[in-house]
Design an enzyme around this catalytic site. Sequence first.
Site, mmCIF file in Angstrom:
data_model
loop_
_atom_site.group_PDB
_atom_site.id
_atom_site.type_symbol
_atom_site.label_atom_id
_atom_site.label_comp_id
_atom_site.label_asym_id
_atom_site.label_seq_id
_atom_site.Cartn_x
_atom_site.Cartn_y
_atom_site.Cartn_z
ATOM 1 N N HIS A 107 46.757 40.632 45.266
ATOM 2 C CA HIS A 107 46.077 39.340 45.326
ATOM 3 C C HIS A 107 44.859 39.214 44.415
ATOM 4 O O HIS A 107 44.218 38.159 44.415
ATOM 5 C CB HIS A 107 45.736 38.966 46.778
ATOM 6 C CG HIS A 107 44.882 39.969 47.493
ATOM 7 N ND1 HIS A 107 45.409 41.009 48.213
ATOM 8 C CD2 HIS A 107 43.551 40.112 47.599
ATOM 9 C CE1 HIS A 107 44.439 41.734 48.729
ATOM 10 N NE2 HIS A 107 43.291 41.209 48.367
ATOM 11 N N ASP A 113 41.689 46.996 47.751
ATOM 12 C CA ASP A 113 42.325 46.186 46.716
ATOM 13 C C ASP A 113 42.979 47.071 45.662
ATOM 14 O O ASP A 113 42.345 47.973 45.126
ATOM 15 C CB ASP A 113 41.285 45.288 46.039
ATOM 16 C CG ASP A 113 40.813 44.175 46.966
ATOM 17 O OD1 ASP A 113 41.679 43.444 47.465
ATOM 18 O OD2 ASP A 113 39.590 44.068 47.202
ATOM 19 N N ASP A 141 43.399 39.187 53.290
ATOM 20 C CA ASP A 141 42.522 38.680 52.227
ATOM 21 C C ASP A 141 43.086 37.574 51.338
ATOM 22 O O ASP A 141 42.315 36.809 50.773
ATOM 23 C CB ASP A 141 42.026 39.858 51.363
ATOM 24 C CG ASP A 141 40.825 39.483 50.492
ATOM 25 O OD1 ASP A 141 40.100 38.548 50.861
ATOM 26 O OD2 ASP A 141 40.613 40.118 49.447
ATOM 27 N N HIS A 197 40.085 47.716 53.773
ATOM 28 C CA HIS A 197 40.812 46.810 52.883
ATOM 29 C C HIS A 197 40.660 47.308 51.454
ATOM 30 O O HIS A 197 39.591 47.206 50.870
ATOM 31 C CB HIS A 197 40.274 45.380 53.010
ATOM 32 C CG HIS A 197 40.945 44.436 52.050
ATOM 33 N ND1 HIS A 197 42.276 44.112 52.147
ATOM 34 C CD2 HIS A 197 40.483 43.776 50.964
ATOM 35 C CE1 HIS A 197 42.597 43.285 51.171
ATOM 36 N NE2 HIS A 197 41.538 43.063 50.431
HETATM 37 ZN ZN LIG Z 1 41.394 41.904 48.697
#
Ligand SMILES: [Zn+2]
Length: 972
Positions: free
Chosen positions: A437, A61, A183, A59
């Site tokens: 996000h 970001d 997420d 994951h």
């Molecule tokens: Zn995230």
Amino acid sequence: MFSKMATTVHTPFVLLLFQIGVFSLPVSQTPQESPTCGYKSCHAIKPGMLNVHLVPHTHDDVGWLKTVDQYFYGARNDIQHAGVQYILDSVVDQLLKNPDRRFIYVETAFFYRWWKRQSGDMQDTVKQLVDEGRLEFVNGGWCMSDEATTHYSAVVDQMTIGLRFLNDTFGPCGRPRVAWHIDPFGHAREHASVFAQMGYDGFFFGRLDYQDRSRRKASREQEMVWRASESLVPPVADLFTGILPNGYNPPEGFCWDQLCDDPPIRDDPDLEDYNVEDVVSKFLTVAQEQAKVYKTNHIIMTMGSDFQYENANLWYKNLDKLIRYVNQKQVNGSNIHVLYSTPSCYLQELHRANLSCPYFPMRIDDFFPYADAAHDFWTGYFTSRPALKRYERISNSYLQVICNQMEVLGGPTSRNGSFGVGNSDTMKKAMAVAQHHDAVSGTEKQHVADDYARRLANGWTQCQVLVSNTLAALSGSSAPRVYCEHLNISVCPLTESSTFDPEVMWVFRRLCSTSLQVVPVSQATVVVRRDRGYAVNELLFQVRAPPMGYSTYSVSLLQKGPPPASPFPRAPKDIQNKVRAWRFLKVTFDPETGLLSSLSNLETQQTVRLSQNFYWYNASDGNNKDSKQMSGAYIFRPNSSTTFIISKTAKIETVQNSVVQEVRQWFSPWVSQVVRLYADSRVLELEWTVGPVPIGDNMGKEVITRFDTSINSSGIFYTDSNGREVLQRRKDYRPTWTLTQTEPVAGNYYPINSRAYIKDEKDQLTVVTDRSQGGGSIQDGSLEIMLHRRLLHDDVRGVGEPLNEASDLYPEGLVVRGRLLLSLNPPAVAANTHRPLAQEVVLQPLITFTEGLLPPNTSLPLDFSGLQTALPPAVHLLTVSQWDPDLVLLRLEHQYEARDSKEHSQPVTVNLQVSPLPSTFILLTGLSPSYRCAVCLSGEKPLPKTKGDPSVWEVTLKPMEIRTFLLRVRLR
Ligand SMILES: [Zn+2]
Ligand SMILES: *[C@@H]1O[C@H](CO)[C@@H](O)[C@H](O)[C@H]1NC(C)=O
Ligand SMILES: *[C@@H]1O[C@H](CO)[C@@H](O)[C@H](O)[C@H]1NC(C)=O
Ligand SMILES: *[C@@H]1O[C@H](CO)[C@@H](O)[C@H](O)[C@H]1NC(C)=O
């Protein structure tokens, strides 16, 4: 004599398109599939067994504790150890070592950065991995967008950029089959609707309310069909939705990344600590436990987490062993089968099980608000970083309305013209990154928030060159354009130049319906702008800009006149539209307090009691008897439900003239507001200014404005989802599960992206916002909106900083200004006002300035419109954007919901052939309908397509439908 020109560029309604030649482009949605990618590449399962799908993933970001580029390179590992380039290097390497291994990759912003630095050989190798389904893209947008604070137009764009890159690079094998939002902190129905319409087969996520989750676990309802639209005819917006078992982490004890401490599988009996039996038996137990809370004999496990797989060997070596040793047990009667898999392979097995729709429950509401414990509602980020949220929104407006359309109108000249080289790409990518996000959501560290803003600013710079080039080409004048980005605080260097003497009369070259007025700049504005400007007056006049074009106004000084009247120091009894033909609104003020006291719609003869004021909640610092949870960037946790009033009364100044009436309310040195009614307006504008929020008392503050009305709202209010469909919200209630309410305020907050309203049988009060904000209706008849937050503690969700914004210009704390637009209508027709109004706020015109005299008898076009006829009122032009040198992307949408309006909620047919010349178009992968039932896979059914058939010039749009076209155009 001195003259200035203001040019207004406005949002278009119909595009004038000319075609060159008959056009046909291969539509590769149902591709000549390469032998093994997609569903065909999935490993075999064992029908009678419990099949455990292991999904290796990372994951990544697109900015959070570090900037997107720091994450990519692995810079600043002192903040967080994370380097995406190494992850991709390492994963590719490890995939090559064993053809059984699988990996999914999600964030195209990172993949793109990596790809363009690879050698041709490496690119070929990766292509082969993709063709064989060993490396699979899921989701595939530029980022994994936030769902609470984004606007659908920007979400569709960011998905388009990512998916386009994947298609251009990998062809059909690059097409993601599932959406993957593991997420984001709560899930919006409009996101699911967009995913369904884009042709995704399923959607997986990790976070939902802890009460909802435990109920769903008990009843094995963690997989469902989300009916994501009340307007689109099922199954257009139906989407299979699965909740992942451990958020997006591996089961406890099975994390083999270098960031984890779980013991590796030690399988040499000659060495110490042999643990195969132990690991296998633990795994069998975990799998059996997980199977109890899902319905089928397939379960999914996410083997990875934040920025994992930088040294992918660790993961894969242990996963290889796990699979081998667990499956070996089958000879001794174990009925558990483990395999490398991907979310789409897992989905395919659910599909193959032939489960009919009722087998999976139907969900019709959304997943807001999200709480991970009784006092931990993630409702603060709906408002966190209000200035960044606004900057993101106006950047979207600038990109959609101005930059994209000027690029189309100007053609190649726009990108390389008299003002140099510009592009729209910088802004497109900056906007795409900003949808992440932890970007527009406001949950990043301060230096990362600054980086998002800087990227957007670079986008503006590039777009301004492009706009100047196009305007020069269209108008024949290459006078420099000045873009005043601080007009909201009356700062614009050009118009402030000394020749702009405030004590003069100005006149228009072309007088329009209302006269021109000079009004004094308010004290609040003087305070906010600091030493960046010194204008004492503002010039006000009404402008009308044609769709997809511009109008030019020339303002010149004629003679010195009397100075504008000084503001009047008291509130009037009321203000209302004064011009006889325009009698729309009346607002009254309480003479004692200076506050609003009522609002009337003069056309419909409705009046409601309406008082409004500003308050703050004391943000919890963790010393609270119920819980130690503090308010922070994510979480809104007032210490109690008590609101503190900022001031019971407002000091007033009133300005009234033929263009505008303003009642300027001053509540405190850090809160003020202008109540503004324009002569011809059906909406009341409230321009609020909040900050620097004082923290000298050591109390974090969550500042709200609240409207208290006589509307009998019975605990219900309404909010939009990502700027599109509206959902009903009921106090202390969730439509599909029984809520135990533990936070009377924070637990009743919802995201507002563009509008919220309360209503009863007679009256609907709608508030349109200029950015995403959080809000609630805590008492009947009341609607509150959180405007600003300043907090002293971190809320322990990872960001590690209190949300305490300051800047060089505002070291004592950020000042934020924004607008709320109020309208009062009978409920049955209210949407006729608030739908177009919200679009207008989202897509606002641009004003540019040019110094100099307009030549007399000029042959310059003062007005230009790229459009020939207006679209029907129900149809909104969502996107016009240059796709490649020859093609223009066009998106049309029906902007009403089925239940909105007798008048507008009807199917409407648009003839795209608005120009006298014929043209052809094709449907593009994107928001075009694909049909699926519970777990159907659209890959097996081609999406409908159209090309080159003149009869399909007519496009019929049903409520809430979005249609996408690629057109070959040539401008006259
Ligand atoms: Zn995230
Ligand atoms: C997808 O990519 C192919 C080239 O690989 C191209 O021909 C096709 O037009 C692309 N489709 C879309 C919708 O961009
Ligand atoms: C299966 O059972 C036999 C007999 O108990 C044992 O020798 C063998 O090691 C077992 N195999 C596995 C993979 O556990
Ligand atoms: C699903 O239906 C197909 C076609 O009717 C059949 O071949 C297949 O065996 C079924 N699958 C299951 C798991 O029942």
